[in-house]
Write an enzyme that holds these catalytic residues in place. Structure first.
Site: not given
Length: 276
Positions: A68, A104
């Site tokens: 990420k 997210d």
């Protein structure tokens, strides 16, 4: 043909293919969703995969642990949300630029608000939270909570990592998460943003054995495989409300799918297919 996929390592237990293939079917789109397991230190592998997005061979990618943050140096631009979080979970091309986004945070916020709303009588002010972990997922959670008006503490096994994350947000504190000595104090919300408890290590927990959780606290475990983690099971055995990250997984996936395709998939269908 829409080609989508997930970048991460390892990926053996990912539910993302099932979710996105269901989204393609529900929206009447022809396409596929593939897994791209690339080891943490394989920079050439990252470059090669991202070049396939640049060329249009792949429409879009999800990104999970441990990439990420690793992917950021290979992207042309970050959305304001991804830039503020410092982590990316969604990649796509726009105007000849390779863009990194983060669904997210809104995915977590949507699901946590529903979770808290369902049990609001069990919590007093819903403003004090501790986030376990300081990786990419934790960054998104902290960002979402801070912007939601929460007072947040970050706890990580490497205190330097927790401090680095906390320093990026106003009024966020950092403490060390030592599995031998850690004692959790009073918080309204406890969020596990580590991978501890995930299959194949379902016997693990981010907290020391026999930890007594604060009364009236609520527990949100981002781990969704197994469906009931050791942390969730322990919390429920103490009479507390607890949930896994399955709702967040579906919500962040649906948001990414809409970015890639312009179609908003029905959450109820995605959830039903995943839990079958």
């Amino acid at each position: 043909m829409i080609q989508l996929g997930l970048l991460g390592y390892p990926l053996g237990h990912s539910l993302s293919p099932k979710i996105h293939r269901a989204a393609l079917d529900a929206c009447g789109l022809e396409g596929n969703y593939s897994l791209f397991p690339i080891r943490p230190d394989d920079k050439q592998g990252l470059k090669s995969l991202l070049s396939r997005v640049r060329s249009g061979e792949i429409t879009g990618l999800n990104v999970t642990i441990p990439h990420k943050q690793n992917v950021i140096e290979f992207l042309d631009e970050l959305t304001p949300t991804a830039n503020a979080i410092g982590a990316v979970n969604t990649i796509y091309m726009r105007d000849e630029k390779l863009i990194g986004d983060n669904t997210d945070a809104p995915g977590f916020l949507s699901d946590i608000n529903q979770f808290l709303g369902d049990h609001q009588s069990s919590i007093v002010n819903r403003k004090s939270a501790i986030v376990l972990g300081a990786g990419g997922s934790a960054r998104a959670v902290v960002y979402a909570l801070v912007n939601g008006g929460w007072k947040v503490v970050v706890a990580a096994r490497r205190i330097e990592q927790a401090q680095q994350l906390a320093s990026q947000f106003e009024d966020v504190n950092a403490i060390e998460l030592n599995l031998q000595t850690f004692q959790i104090s009073t918080f309204d919300l406890i969020v596990n943003a580590t991978s501890l408890g995930m299959i194949p290590n379902a016997d693990q927990s981010p907290l020391p054995e026999n930890t007594i959780l604060p009364p009236n606290s609520m527990i949100y475990d981002l781990v969704y495989s197994p469906r009931e983690t050791k942390l969730v099971r322990s919390a429920r055995s103490q009479g507390l409300q607890a949930t896994s990250g399955l709702g967040m997984l579906i919500e962040q996936a649906a948001l990414a799918f809409e970015i890639w395709t312009g179609y908003n998939p029905p959450r109820d269908i995605l959830y039903r297919l995943v839990v079958e």
